[in-house]
Design a protein around this motif. Structure first.
Motif, PDB file in Angstrom:
ATOM      1  N   UNK A  18       0.836  -1.205   0.000  1.00  0.00           N
ATOM      2  CA  UNK A  18       0.000   0.000   0.000  1.00  0.00           C
ATOM      3  C   UNK A  18       0.872   1.257   0.000  1.00  0.00           C
ATOM      4  N   UNK A  19       0.304   2.311  -0.567  1.00  0.00           N
ATOM      5  CA  UNK A  19       0.918   3.640  -0.549  1.00  0.00           C
ATOM      6  C   UNK A  19       0.079   4.559   0.323  1.00  0.00           C
ATOM      7  N   UNK A  20       0.734   5.528   0.938  1.00  0.00           N
ATOM      8  CA  UNK A  20       0.041   6.631   1.602  1.00  0.00           C
ATOM      9  C   UNK A  20       0.205   7.860   0.719  1.00  0.00           C
ATOM     10  N   UNK A  21      -0.895   8.565   0.533  1.00  0.00           N
ATOM     11  CA  UNK A  21      -0.884   9.772  -0.285  1.00  0.00           C
ATOM     12  C   UNK A  21      -1.311  10.970   0.532  1.00  0.00           C
ATOM     13  N   UNK A  22      -0.632  12.075   0.306  1.00  0.00           N
ATOM     14  CA  UNK A  22      -1.027  13.372   0.822  1.00  0.00           C
ATOM     15  C   UNK A  22      -1.491  14.144  -0.406  1.00  0.00           C
ATOM     16  N   UNK A  23      -2.795  14.166  -0.620  1.00  0.00           N
ATOM     17  CA  UNK A  23      -3.322  14.688  -1.885  1.00  0.00           C
ATOM     18  C   UNK A  23      -2.935  13.732  -2.993  1.00  0.00           C
ATOM     19  N   UNK A  24      -2.251  14.244  -4.028  1.00  0.00           N
ATOM     20  CA  UNK A  24      -1.799  13.403  -5.134  1.00  0.00           C
ATOM     21  C   UNK A  24      -0.363  12.923  -4.964  1.00  0.00           C
ATOM     22  N   UNK A  25       0.294  13.343  -3.893  1.00  0.00           N
ATOM     23  CA  UNK A  25       1.713  13.021  -3.698  1.00  0.00           C
ATOM     24  C   UNK A  25       1.878  11.765  -2.844  1.00  0.00           C
ATOM     25  N   UNK A  26       2.630  10.789  -3.377  1.00  0.00           N
ATOM     26  CA  UNK A  26       2.923   9.590  -2.595  1.00  0.00           C
ATOM     27  C   UNK A  26       3.941   9.959  -1.512  1.00  0.00           C
ATOM     28  N   UNK A  27       3.634   9.587  -0.273  1.00  0.00           N
ATOM     29  CA  UNK A  27       4.511   9.948   0.848  1.00  0.00           C
ATOM     30  C   UNK A  27       4.949   8.734   1.663  1.00  0.00           C
ATOM     31  N   UNK A  28       4.369   7.559   1.396  1.00  0.00           N
ATOM     32  CA  UNK A  28       4.749   6.386   2.168  1.00  0.00           C
ATOM     33  C   UNK A  28       4.422   5.086   1.464  1.00  0.00           C
ATOM     34  N   UNK A  29       5.078   4.030   1.912  1.00  0.00           N
ATOM     35  CA  UNK A  29       4.941   2.688   1.342  1.00  0.00           C
ATOM     36  C   UNK A  29       4.983   1.661   2.458  1.00  0.00           C
ATOM     37  N   UNK A  30       4.150   0.636   2.349  1.00  0.00           N
ATOM     38  CA  UNK A  30       4.227  -0.520   3.241  1.00  0.00           C
ATOM     39  C   UNK A  30       4.064  -1.783   2.406  1.00  0.00           C
ATOM     40  N   UNK A  31       5.042  -2.684   2.514  1.00  0.00           N
ATOM     41  CA  UNK A  31       4.973  -3.975   1.832  1.00  0.00           C
ATOM     42  C   UNK A  31       4.147  -4.918   2.686  1.00  0.00           C
ATOM     43  N   UNK A  32       3.148  -5.534   2.081  1.00  0.00           N
ATOM     44  CA  UNK A  32       2.311  -6.502   2.796  1.00  0.00           C
ATOM     45  C   UNK A  32       1.851  -7.552   1.799  1.00  0.00           C
ATOM     46  N   UNK A  33       1.998  -8.821   2.194  1.00  0.00           N
ATOM     47  CA  UNK A  33       1.650  -9.939   1.318  1.00  0.00           C
ATOM     48  C   UNK A  33       1.458 -11.182   2.175  1.00  0.00           C
TER      49      UNK A  33
END
Length: 190
Positions: free
Chosen positions: A64-79
């Motif tokens: 998953x990505x975290x977005x602040x508006x249209x800007x990607x600001x974070x990532x978490x690998x999960x599977x």
């Protein structure tokens, strides 16, 4: 505007979060725990990015990505743990036979740190796994007791971060990272 967490579908955003500055560089691309060691060694330079681009187009996103508006600001690998090297680990135990999912990399872009994005990402990773039918999610953070963790090794998170996200310690492990023991933390998706 509040942060929004979405499945990682954009390869451009993946490149921003975990890709190299040079296309031929051998950076992790968040593959070290996702693929077997032999395959991880064989994927070099641009092949790593090509592999990750395919992951972004699978039926189930690679995280998953975290977005602040249209800007990607974070990532978490999960599977699903079964799709990761944690399924074969001799240092991180299996506590039962549940088909748990694993979250192993939490990354926040420089300039956006210290704003609670890691907490939002971890909750978003659990929600994503729940939507895919996961019975529980595990993480393998360091138990640093409040000591500073080297930024290059902070991607696994800390025990305190996972506790704040509702995870409980399920087991100790034989794994050590950056001089700190890693613990197995788990949160039910029920």
């Amino acid at each position: 505007m509040p942060l929004e967490v979405r499945p990682a579908r954009s390869f451009a955003d993946m490149r921003t979060m975990v890709g190299p500055k040079r296309a031929d560089a051998n950076v992790c691309w968040c593959l070290s725990y996702r693929v077997p060691a032999k395959q991880n060694r064989e994927l070099s330079g641009p092949l790593r990015g090509e592999f990750v681009e395919k992951l972004c187009h699978r039926k189930v996103a690679p995280g998953v990505f975290a977005y602040d508006g249209d800007e990607v600001v974070g990532w978490a690998a999960v599977a699903p743990r079964a799709e990761t090297s944690f399924a074969r680990s001799t240092k991180i135990p299996h506590v039962d036979d549940l088909d748990v999912w694993s979250v192993w990399c939490i990354r926040v872009r420089p300039g956006h740190r210290k704003k609670g994005i890691s907490h939002v990402l971890l909750d978003g990773a659990v929600d994503f796994a729940r939507q895919q039918g996961a019975p529980a999610v595990e993480g393998y953070p360091v138990d640093n007791g409040g000591s500073k963790v080297d930024l290059t090794m902070a991607y696994v998170g800390t025990k305190a971060l996972f506790e704040k996200a509702g995870f409980s310690q399920a087991s100790e492990t034989a794994s050590v990272l950056a001089g700190f023991p890693r613990v197995l933390m788990r949160r039910s998706c029920a």
